[in-house]
Design an enzyme around this catalytic site. Sequence first.
Site, PDB file in Angstrom:
ATOM      1  NE  ARG A   1      -1.576  -2.144   2.583  1.00 59.41           N
ATOM      2  CZ  ARG A   1      -1.794  -3.752   2.509  1.00 59.41           C
ATOM      3  NH1 ARG A   1      -2.767  -4.533   1.113  1.00 59.41           N
ATOM      4  NH2 ARG A   1      -0.818  -5.123   2.546  1.00 59.41           N
ATOM      5  CB  THR A   2       3.741   2.479   2.290  1.00 61.89           C
ATOM      6  OG1 THR A   2       2.401   2.448   3.622  1.00 61.89           O
ATOM      7  CG2 THR A   2       4.057   4.395   2.737  1.00 61.89           C
TER       8      THR A   2
ATOM      9  CE  LYS B   1      27.222  -3.598  -6.513  1.00 63.23           C
ATOM     10  NZ  LYS B   1      27.192  -2.715  -7.481  1.00 63.23           N
TER      11      LYS B   1
ATOM     12  NE  ARG C   1       6.804   0.278   4.398  1.00 57.46           N
ATOM     13  CZ  ARG C   1       5.866   0.507   4.678  1.00 57.46           C
ATOM     14  NH1 ARG C   1       6.087  -1.274   4.405  1.00 57.46           N
ATOM     15  NH2 ARG C   1       4.702   1.296   5.223  1.00 57.46           N
TER      16      ARG C   1
ATOM     17  CG  HIS D   1       3.455   4.192   8.542  1.00 56.96           C
ATOM     18  ND1 HIS D   1       3.627   4.555   7.889  1.00 56.96           N
ATOM     19  CD2 HIS D   1       2.943   2.897   8.067  1.00 56.96           C
ATOM     20  CE1 HIS D   1       3.273   3.975   5.976  1.00 56.96           C
ATOM     21  NE2 HIS D   1       3.142   3.017   6.980  1.00 56.96           N
TER      22      HIS D   1
HETATM   23  N1   CP Z   1      -0.202   0.181   6.121  1.00 57.05           N
HETATM   24  C1   CP Z   1       0.221  -0.207   5.362  1.00 57.05           C
HETATM   25  O1   CP Z   1       1.489   0.246   5.630  1.00 57.05           O
HETATM   26  O2   CP Z   1       0.845  -0.897   4.763  1.00 57.05           O
HETATM   27  P1   CP Z   1       2.417  -1.369   3.047  1.00 57.05           P
HETATM   28  O3   CP Z   1       2.746  -1.776   4.915  1.00 57.05           O
HETATM   29  O4   CP Z   1       1.374  -2.802   2.150  1.00 57.05           O
HETATM   30  O5   CP Z   1       2.882  -0.440   2.917  1.00 57.05           O
END
Ligand code: CP
Length: 304
Positions: free
Chosen positions: A54-55, A84, A105, A133
């Site tokens: 999603r993100t 590496k 991320r 997040h």
């Molecule tokens: N909600 C969320 O962060 O989903 P993903 O891990 O799929 O990005």
Amino acid sequence: MGKLHNLISIHDLDRKTIDLILKTAEEMESVAVDRSNELGNRIMATLFFEPSTRTRLSFESAMIRLGGRVLGFADVISSSAGGKGETLADTIRTVERYADIIVIRHPLDGSARVAAEFSSVPIINAGSGSEEHPTQALLDLYSIKKIKGTIDGLSISLCGDLRYGRTVHSLGMALSYYDVNVKLAAPPTLRMKPAIIEEMKKSGIQVTEVDSVEDAISDVDVVYMTRIQKERFPDVNEYDEVRGKFRITEDDVKLLREDAIVLHPLPRVDELSPEIDNTPHAKYFDQVYSGVVTRMAILKMILG
Ligand code: CP
């Protein structure tokens, strides 16, 4: 607060800025359909050192709907960081030369803040370890406001893995800006960090801790369920002790208020029975779409 540059933590935002993001996201509903060329000459890089559906895809969809371009490595193993041993600092000092904004991320707490220290272009935290997040919290707020018409005045239950779940950390902090009652519902070993509870209480909101699903979902306007974050447990035995113990089943639906909504940042494993998907309470796939318009708003406010 001046123009938004980095978005690392909910603490980078005040209530006024959050309200502006939510208002801009509302404006993005029609832009998302009609598309625009507002960020037509801009490039967004995604650096995902952890899995995401999603993100990453909603950030990419948001940027493309605003006319921008996106680039990123397919997976961490195919990058020089994974293959590496390149440092995060060197990766950032490289990618900042390819893009106007970086969405990152990373499995380590504090990673997005470190990235921002080495970057001349804006950094957006798309999940830093079990810490935060923030863009998820913003889309969660947007979803609540869109569905319930307000955030102030609601009672909201944050449920599941409140210890390792980064979405609930950011959402808990963000709710501190609102006039809400919050229930924190988790197995005893997965309770919310005391510092976040303290922050919420200091802001004046009423916080109650419960440890059963029944208490969690009764008498609230919003149930925010989360997955137990298996990948964050240092000891697999500790995970096995809580696995499958905090679930909302089809039978539990009768405990929900008639107009209560159920949200979940997704992915889910077994904590929300699929039968709930067919009830009017289930709003988690609408919540997914909020990710597109909210991230359009964030990109527009930083780059526009
Ligand atoms: N909600 C969320 O962060 O989903 P993903 O891990 O799929 O990005």
